[in-house]
Design a protein around this motif. Structure first.
Motif, short mmCIF file in Angstrom:
data_model
loop_
_atom_site.label_atom_id
_atom_site.label_comp_id
_atom_site.label_asym_id
_atom_site.label_seq_id
_atom_site.Cartn_x
_atom_site.Cartn_y
_atom_site.Cartn_z
N ALA A 92 0.89 -1.29 0.08
CA ALA A 92 -0.18 0.03 -0.11
C ALA A 92 0.77 1.30 0.00
O ALA A 92 2.00 1.42 0.68
N LEU A 93 0.59 2.04 -0.82
CA LEU A 93 1.29 3.55 -0.84
C LEU A 93 0.19 4.43 -0.36
O LEU A 93 -0.82 4.78 -0.74
N ILE A 94 0.73 5.49 0.50
CA ILE A 94 -0.08 6.47 1.30
C ILE A 94 0.47 7.40 1.13
O ILE A 94 1.73 7.76 1.63
N THR A 95 0.10 8.85 0.77
CA THR A 95 0.38 10.21 0.55
C THR A 95 0.02 10.86 1.95
O THR A 95 -1.09 10.46 2.42
N GLY A 96 0.88 11.80 2.23
CA GLY A 96 0.36 12.52 3.35
C GLY A 96 0.52 11.65 4.59
O GLY A 96 -0.34 12.02 5.63
N ALA A 97 1.42 11.10 4.89
CA ALA A 97 1.51 9.98 5.94
C ALA A 97 2.35 10.74 7.12
O ALA A 97 2.71 10.06 7.97
N THR A 98 2.61 11.76 7.02
CA THR A 98 3.54 12.43 7.98
C THR A 98 2.84 12.94 9.20
O THR A 98 3.27 13.40 10.34
N SER A 99 1.24 12.84 9.11
CA SER A 99 0.52 13.21 10.28
C SER A 99 -1.03 12.77 9.87
O SER A 99 -1.02 12.49 9.02
N GLY A 100 -1.81 12.90 11.12
CA GLY A 100 -3.37 13.01 10.94
C GLY A 100 -3.82 11.65 10.10
O GLY A 100 -3.15 10.46 10.65
N ILE A 101 -4.47 11.82 9.46
CA ILE A 101 -5.16 10.66 8.76
C ILE A 101 -4.15 9.71 8.33
O ILE A 101 -4.24 8.44 7.98
N TYR B 49 -0.08 -4.95 5.37
CA TYR B 49 0.58 -4.64 4.14
C TYR B 49 1.91 -4.20 4.57
O TYR B 49 2.55 -3.85 5.71
N ARG B 50 2.95 -4.34 3.44
CA ARG B 50 4.17 -3.61 3.31
C ARG B 50 3.76 -2.24 2.78
O ARG B 50 2.81 -2.08 1.84
N LEU B 51 4.45 -1.20 3.40
CA LEU B 51 3.86 0.19 3.07
C LEU B 51 4.94 0.99 2.37
O LEU B 51 6.25 0.89 2.69
N ILE B 52 4.44 1.90 1.64
CA ILE B 52 5.26 3.07 1.01
C ILE B 52 4.63 4.25 1.56
O ILE B 52 3.74 4.62 1.17
N ILE B 53 5.43 4.85 2.60
CA ILE B 53 4.80 6.06 3.31
C ILE B 53 5.49 7.31 2.51
O ILE B 53 6.67 7.51 2.43
N CYS B 54 4.53 8.23 2.16
CA CYS B 54 5.03 9.49 1.45
C CYS B 54 4.64 10.66 1.99
O CYS B 54 3.82 10.83 2.78
N GLY B 55 5.46 11.86 1.80
CA GLY B 55 5.35 13.15 2.60
C GLY B 55 6.24 14.10 2.15
O GLY B 55 7.54 13.51 1.76
N ARG B 56 6.09 15.25 2.74
CA ARG B 56 7.26 16.26 2.48
C ARG B 56 8.40 16.21 3.50
O ARG B 56 9.39 16.61 3.45
N ARG B 57 7.81 16.00 4.67
CA ARG B 57 8.68 16.18 5.76
C ARG B 57 9.32 14.66 6.01
O ARG B 57 8.85 13.80 7.04
N LYS B 58 10.75 14.44 5.57
CA LYS B 58 11.46 13.27 5.72
C LYS B 58 11.59 12.60 7.11
O LYS B 58 11.74 11.63 7.27
N ILE C 24 2.15 -1.90 -6.92
CA ILE C 24 1.35 -1.50 -5.49
C ILE C 24 -0.09 -1.87 -5.69
O ILE C 24 -0.82 -1.74 -6.92
N ASP C 25 -0.81 -2.37 -4.68
CA ASP C 25 -1.82 -2.85 -4.59
C ASP C 25 -2.98 -2.02 -4.35
O ASP C 25 -4.21 -1.99 -4.75
N VAL C 26 -2.50 -1.37 -3.39
CA VAL C 26 -3.41 0.10 -2.75
C VAL C 26 -2.77 1.30 -2.79
O VAL C 26 -1.59 1.48 -2.37
N LEU C 27 -3.37 2.36 -3.19
CA LEU C 27 -3.12 3.57 -3.21
C LEU C 27 -4.01 4.33 -2.61
O LEU C 27 -5.21 4.39 -2.54
N VAL C 28 -3.58 5.27 -1.59
CA VAL C 28 -4.31 5.87 -0.75
C VAL C 28 -3.94 7.49 -0.77
O VAL C 28 -2.84 7.76 -0.35
N ASN C 29 -4.81 8.15 -1.59
CA ASN C 29 -4.50 9.35 -1.88
C ASN C 29 -5.02 10.30 -0.84
O ASN C 29 -6.12 10.75 -0.82
N ASN C 30 -4.04 10.45 0.18
CA ASN C 30 -4.56 11.19 1.54
C ASN C 30 -3.96 12.60 1.36
O ASN C 30 -4.68 13.56 2.21
N ALA C 31 -3.22 13.07 0.85
CA ALA C 31 -2.42 14.29 0.96
C ALA C 31 -3.54 15.32 0.56
O ALA C 31 -4.04 15.28 -0.57
N GLY C 32 -3.53 16.47 1.31
CA GLY C 32 -4.50 17.59 0.75
C GLY C 32 -4.35 18.59 2.07
O GLY C 32 -3.69 18.59 3.15
N ASN C 33 -4.89 19.72 1.88
CA ASN C 33 -4.77 20.86 2.76
C ASN C 33 -5.93 21.85 2.40
O ASN C 33 -6.69 21.87 1.46
#
Length: 250
Positions: A6-15, A27-36, A77-86
């Motif tokens: 599963a790949l998750i965007t906006g994984a640095t906080s919140g949801i 799942y094996r995870l690919i965690i994505c975000g701006r704040r390394k 990638i089996d699951v994409l969670v488009n979470n990044a938003g503002n």
């Protein structure tokens, strides 16, 4: 058989962060975000195999090169969670800041498109996958001073429906998760770091927590192969609409 990815965007906080913690069980995870630094801290706390991709979803070229840089055994990638938003600002349309408008449209709409474009072709080739777009009640209703934020989330709603139609023949599930009031850093970002003003958004009622939405995403992903949850509105019990919240007197 290896665990799905599963790949998750906006994984640095919140949801996004909560979703990573919940999905790490299966799942094996690919965690994505701006704040390394935050991604590295989260990775150290996850009990699963994981990869970090640090990029801003607004940067089209970096999105594509980052996802392309994944090792071969991480590209399916089996699951994409488009979470990044503002959300930025809460101004009347005539008082709005065009820079705020750009930020919301670039992240909430174009960023979702860029990440999806990088991943969907692989899902189509394999004839399987599940895309979860984290939208908002603001994608279903419009409220005063919500103008451009609501417009961006209405776009997410339209894109989700369009994806579902276009990907139907390929057996790919597409889900929209539409939360109401969730107590995260969302309001702090909207009010540009004014923590006092942000905290007032969540006073005198019980809002959702990030874990509530994350567990809902887990539920959606765990449905049988023949079941797809298309659109799911999730509200705190105290909320009836974007503008109706049962706030208790102090």
């Amino acid at each position: 058989m290896s665990q799905p990815i599963a790949l998750i965007t906006g994984a640095t906080s919140g949801i996004g962060e909560a979703t990573a913690r919940v999905l790490s069980k299966n799942y094996r995870l690919i965690i994505c975000g701006r704040r390394k630094d935050r991604l590295e801290k989260l990775q150290s706390e996850l009990a699963c195999d994981s990869k970090i991709l640090s990029f801003d979803v607004r940067d089209k070229e970096t999105v594509f090169t980052s996802i392309e840089s994944l090792p071969a055994d991480w590209k399916e990638i089996d699951v994409l969670v488009n979470n990044a938003g503002n959300a930025h600002g809460l101004d009347l349309i005539q008082d709005g800041n065009p820079d705020d408008w750009d930020a919301m449209m670039d992240i909430n709409v174009k960023g979702l498109l860029y990440v999806s474009k990088a991943i969907i072709p692989g899902m189509v080739a394999r004839k399987k996958g599940h895309i979860v777009n984290v939208s908002s009640i603001a994608g279903l209703e419009v409220y005063t001073r919500g103008n451009v934020y609501c417009a961006s989330k209405h776009a997410v709603d339209a894109l989700t429906k369009g994806m579902r139609m276009d990907l139907n023949e390929h057996g790919i599930k597409v889900t929209s998760i539409d939360p109401g009031l969730v107590e995260t850093e969302f309001s702090e970002v909207r009010f540009k770091g004014d923590t006092e003003k942000a905290s007032k958004v969540y006073q005198n009622y019980t809002p959702l927590k990030a874990i509530d939405v994350a567990e809902t995403i887990e539920f959606v992903l765990n449905r049988p192969a023949h079941v797809m949850i298309g659109d799911l509105l999730i509200l705190p019990t105290d909320q009836a609409s974007s503008t109706i919240v049962n706030k208790k007197s102090q």
